[in-house]
Design an enzyme around this catalytic site. Structure first.
Site, short mmCIF file in Angstrom:
data_model
loop_
_atom_site.label_atom_id
_atom_site.label_comp_id
_atom_site.label_asym_id
_atom_site.label_seq_id
_atom_site.Cartn_x
_atom_site.Cartn_y
_atom_site.Cartn_z
N LEU D 73 66.30 -58.62 -57.86
CA LEU D 73 65.18 -57.46 -57.84
C LEU D 73 63.76 -57.32 -56.93
O LEU D 73 63.72 -58.64 -56.89
CB LEU D 73 64.81 -57.48 -58.86
CG LEU D 73 64.01 -56.58 -60.08
CD1 LEU D 73 64.83 -54.80 -59.78
CD2 LEU D 73 63.53 -56.34 -61.43
N GLY D 102 70.45 -66.63 -63.59
CA GLY D 102 70.12 -67.83 -63.04
C GLY D 102 69.02 -67.69 -63.75
O GLY D 102 67.97 -67.34 -64.18
N THR D 125 74.18 -70.45 -63.16
CA THR D 125 74.45 -71.17 -61.92
C THR D 125 76.01 -72.28 -62.01
O THR D 125 75.87 -72.82 -62.51
CB THR D 125 73.03 -71.53 -62.02
OG1 THR D 125 73.08 -72.47 -60.79
CG2 THR D 125 72.63 -72.67 -63.67
N ASP D 127 74.82 -74.17 -59.83
CA ASP D 127 74.22 -75.27 -59.87
C ASP D 127 73.97 -76.33 -61.09
O ASP D 127 73.42 -77.73 -60.79
CB ASP D 127 72.46 -74.96 -58.92
CG ASP D 127 72.98 -74.25 -57.07
OD1 ASP D 127 73.38 -74.62 -56.51
OD2 ASP D 127 71.70 -73.60 -56.99
N ARG D 171 71.26 -76.23 -53.66
CA ARG D 171 69.24 -76.60 -52.31
C ARG D 171 68.18 -77.49 -53.62
O ARG D 171 67.20 -77.74 -52.68
CB ARG D 171 68.87 -74.88 -53.12
CG ARG D 171 67.85 -74.56 -51.01
CD ARG D 171 68.32 -72.77 -50.85
NE ARG D 171 69.06 -72.05 -51.11
CZ ARG D 171 69.65 -71.41 -50.26
NH1 ARG D 171 68.75 -71.35 -49.45
NH2 ARG D 171 70.13 -71.47 -49.86
N ARG D 266 82.25 -85.58 -38.30
CA ARG D 266 82.99 -83.91 -38.76
C ARG D 266 82.54 -83.39 -39.45
O ARG D 266 82.47 -83.91 -40.56
CB ARG D 266 84.45 -83.22 -38.30
CG ARG D 266 85.07 -83.82 -37.05
CD ARG D 266 84.73 -82.68 -36.33
NE ARG D 266 85.78 -83.12 -35.02
CZ ARG D 266 85.46 -83.92 -34.16
NH1 ARG D 266 84.01 -84.64 -33.90
NH2 ARG D 266 85.98 -84.37 -32.74
N HIS D 272 80.37 -70.39 -49.26
CA HIS D 272 80.20 -69.45 -50.44
C HIS D 272 81.61 -69.96 -50.80
O HIS D 272 82.45 -69.21 -52.40
CB HIS D 272 80.28 -67.87 -49.72
CG HIS D 272 78.64 -67.24 -49.40
ND1 HIS D 272 78.34 -67.36 -48.39
CD2 HIS D 272 77.69 -66.86 -50.36
CE1 HIS D 272 77.29 -67.51 -48.88
NE2 HIS D 272 77.18 -66.72 -49.95
N ARG D 275 81.35 -70.40 -54.73
CA ARG D 275 80.73 -69.83 -55.53
C ARG D 275 81.55 -68.10 -55.98
O ARG D 275 81.30 -67.38 -57.00
CB ARG D 275 79.50 -69.53 -55.87
CG ARG D 275 79.07 -69.21 -53.92
CD ARG D 275 77.59 -67.62 -54.50
NE ARG D 275 76.57 -68.96 -54.03
CZ ARG D 275 75.77 -69.04 -55.17
NH1 ARG D 275 75.69 -68.69 -56.49
NH2 ARG D 275 75.02 -70.05 -55.21
#
Lengths: 341, 341, 341, 341
Positions: D73, D102, D125, D127, D171, D266, D272, D275
């Site tokens: 939003l 979240g 979340t 996280d 993050r 490597r 993604h 999640r």
């Protein structure tokens, strides 16, 4: 073209993938219409069906079971079906019927085809025991589930110095036992194709214990049978609930081994978890290819046949050829498994 | 018989299963001795090896990687190996060498065979691109890993109205992209075998959004390439770290699609997870069979050949035949995939 | 410091992770020495142990079972152990013993502690029924295995209009049934903590069928028991093999439901697959933390205690407190589960 | 009672389980009505919603994503929402709004609550960085996906004597890196909470190689940052496509390590896949409990709060308390992880 599709017989991961593929190919590759009969041949007889468009098959590729439902058909009703075979095309306005099923279903499909209904079959069985096709979808998933179970049981057996007896599906053919036994590294594999001598298993376990490997896992197909006189076991025996099914070879063998070895032996009966749930990638691809080729065969007018995997190709084989005898594990495949015990 | 075994080339789930199977068959089916050379051909040249008995291969069936290690061989050292090929048998006392590897390894194996070393090869590649065998072990595991990723990405894409671009392995052949794309139900699949037109992908996504399916997943092989003029992409381009590998087609395509569609597009580069870890049941069975047949072939004196799956049988094919050209995805397999977008 | 570690009781995913963590923390965080007793307390009594260095615990984090072996200890030998408790420190030169085990083991640990042996316990049970700790490792793995099975059975039940009865572990506490039942979306959950009325289950299934949901999955703990008079079932009943264990509540309930409902009901007894194999990430983390904190507690001299999870912290609680009563599923947790049937 | 529910923010396994649980508890435990707003707060503002009955949430428990859709939003529209907060109850006839989201969503929820809308929040979340709750659903699934990847990469790294750098999500908080690193047995873990010194990593790898462990796996959170001066890395750097996101710390660290170590390194960027997809059993249980308790709290009139896990209990905490600061990995949790490198 108007295509009728149905699923019949026991559950098998990949059924929805076939249905989805038939609908996608028919609608986007051609300009067909597809209807799905509910609960197998019953829906055909009772005229219970629904239209299948792209939305109807959205999101079902990885889902177990069948959105159309499945059911066994009584012999009488099958005869009824055959008597009316020609009328079905007219009644439901279908140009071809694509039944997806195992040996029983394909036999019925053949009878319907003989009676005049345009039919293209798709073979389905987790047991992988249909002749004329290298593999059937559902089998890889069943083997995967059984292998994961054996993997888990092995660490437990090793830590606790136990014998584990894993009973997997396979009434008449031992493919699941063979491949999950090989993949899981079972130390003994018992198949319906050859009577096993329980003394061999006892010797194998004792030999392992004597060289310090104080555990063993034995993978036994539900249809495996001991050689007469080597062990007390009657397949048809009835348990105290009046049911045969809770007293299968897995339980009996665990009891027998525990008695003879004087070591803990535990049975694990995998049961229906082998035939449900998300199909493996392999099964999804095979099921999708079968659906695609069934539609193409219908458009070529190749009726009375079923899809089959031969090497890397999907081809069409006569239904008559496919259902004459069960595909059993041949002796050389058993030999390959024996050296890794 | 004294058998030398080695693993060479990139990692591939199932290598340990082959080693285990060779040892089991050689020791229990015959009365052989097995030694394992370390780090591929390097161990052969440097004389680094160890004896492999049943204990040495205990518990490795389901483990990824290779207990023998693997390494690439420089061209010079390969020539050196060929020059000394005949001496290896004498030096290490081996009657046969069983190298397990991909195209490069099998080419080297063939050169060694031509130079006089008794060799039985076992093909290995997650890319499934070796001619003469229907499938190679490792491939099924790679497809499984990629499919599970696509399954996960699909729900995210759908909830958040996104385009997801999944880059899977496959530099020269698109088998992993083809089968994981089909199994995962990707809406677009880009293979090295045919240049793709990014306009087609844009149209497909827009068509999906217009009929209410506000997401899409595109599966792209790392070796896929856009048709000239349809998109700005140079495979050889160098990123700011001086490395080409972080700027592959997956990232580029996601950027391009986001720009053209005006919708969020996200790349996921699966990378090395596809070639490590526990092999699937399918790969364990195939690897075990290959090991078994390699030993049998050695005992029959069938040198200069490699094991191959043909239909349901494992047979022996000349190395010369196997390595002449890569097995690419044929046009009809691509067509099968296209209808389910 | 010289630390002795042992694993006792039934198998439990995460045992190896604890052992590894103890060794790593002791050797790299301190300058300790670690020895591992074999086969639980038996190894302690018989003086069978081996030194554990970093190499000894390499690669075991994700492996099921226990590299030290496990065994049950007879009551007599436990008394013997307690009588000699003080001598163990001297004999094996250990400054502390870290026993990893369930209720029985921790009770023994407490007795040894009372008898003068410095002990730091680590609780272990897939049943999650040890007081004083929020969770135990192994439980999450067991719930995961059971949930995957229910997931698979649900699609089969739905396609074939069946009732599936899944029996999971839990003799005295129903945590596995509760959480796998909730996670799998079972339509009925039967726990040892409260007698169930089979009439309720019958009503629930009939209500589902009547509103078009023609299937049901019931998750039943092995220790669940029907209310007297609602169903013919004697837990102690002996089957025709003289064994109680093949005739548990899962089988009995399936038979009863089939009889009353007139619909197919099938039992699946998950058994030992729930306690073997690779632990989940959750269990590996918890096991690793427990091992770390056990070593720290030993260095702080906090003997007679065990590690425990409280919220997000690992703390030490007195063994006496931990083993007084089983942690059972409280009524409010049952209520949470009931609304999603 | 009429309940409005919506999902906002990034994808998170378990969202559907919450929605299902809210509907089940509201409809079967009470006599409520539930409506679901589409695409998060946007649906609330635009009045886009649909009624949710039992059929609407059938079969979604194990499905990733959210059947309601989600969207971010814009700040302006949030202000608009707050200005009209009181009207929403009247307009849509809802007695309470249950937003699942979240930190951003919960902050918005708090603003709406302050503006007069009865709100009960559910934290979400992957996280795990929301204060006031021990864990959030989605986190366990993300850790599981990352751990499986590390498991796979380890065998490859070992066979090929490589360093693997796995970049996982996180993050601002390193929970996923911490727990997947511990569970996967990573040899180095880099978190956003503490700058890492690349020299430490170099030393660790060299020490491992020197004692014969010729491989290493390093798990790095996307938000981890090197200590100034130890390595050339600018988080905000732009790659040649004008995008920052393809040049994260994972790629940079792999390049740096390869350069310094003179060994192959490597990167694998999981992205993604962490999640999306089927939630683990743990996440399904937690999500189901949160949904149940949110409905109960609504009936008790406990507005302006959110559900939270504290130990084994689900309780209600003020939204104000929950969103003031991020829950970061504390120093003692890092210490626990360090000894097992």
């Amino acid at each position: 073209m108007r295509i009728g599709v149905l699923t019949a017989g026991g559950d098998c991961p990949g059924l929805n993938a076939v249905i989805r593929s038939v609908v996608h190919r028919a609608l986007t590759g051609h300009d067909d219409e597809v209807i799905g009969f509910e609960d197998g041949f019953k829906g055909l007889l009772d005229g219970r069906y629904r239209k299948l468009d792209l939305d109807a098959v959205s999101g079902i590729l990885a889902r177990g079971g069948t959105i159309l439902g499945s059911a066994r058909l009584e012999r009488d009703r099958l005869r009824e079906a055959c008597d009316n075979a020609k009328d079905f095309s007219r009644e439901h306005g279908i140009d071809v019927l694509i039944p997806i099923g195992g040996e029983g279903t394909l036999t019925a499909a053949r009878m319907l085809a003989d009676a005049g209904l345009p039919v293209v079959g798709v073979p389905k069985t987790i047991d992988n025991d249909i002749s004329s096709t290298d593999r059937t979808f559902g089998f890889d998933t069943a083997v995967g589930v059984a292998t994961e179970a054996i993997d888990r049981l092995k660490t437990t057996a090793e830590s606790h110095q136990r014998v584990m007896v894993v009973e997997v599906m396979g009434r008449h053919a031992g493919w699941i036992a063979l491949e999950s036994g090989m993949a899981g590294g079972a130390h003994g594999i018992c198949l319906p194709e050859r009577e096993f001598d329980v003394n061999d298993l006892v010797r194998m376990v004792e030999e392992r214990f004597s060289r310090g490997k104080k555990f063993a896992v034995i993978c036994v197909a539900e249809g495996a049978h001991p050689a007469p006189g080597t062990m007390d076991y009657k397949k048809g025996a009835i348990d105290r609930y009046g049911h045969e099914r809770f007293s299968g070879i897995g339980n009996a063998l665990a009891v027998e081994l525990e008695r003879r070895l004087g070591k803990e032996a535990r049975p694990v009966i995998l049961g229906h978890v082998q035939r449900g749930g998300t199909p493996t990638a392999y099964d999804r691809v095979l099921a999708t290819r079968f659906g695609w080729h069934a539609v193409e065969a219908a458009h070529r007018g190749e009726f009375g046949k079923m899809t089959a995997l031969r090497g890397t190709d999907v081809t069409m084989v006569p239904l008559a050829e496919a259902v004459t005898e069960l595909k059993r594990v041949p002796a050389d495949r058993m030999r390959e498994a024996e050296s890794v015990f």
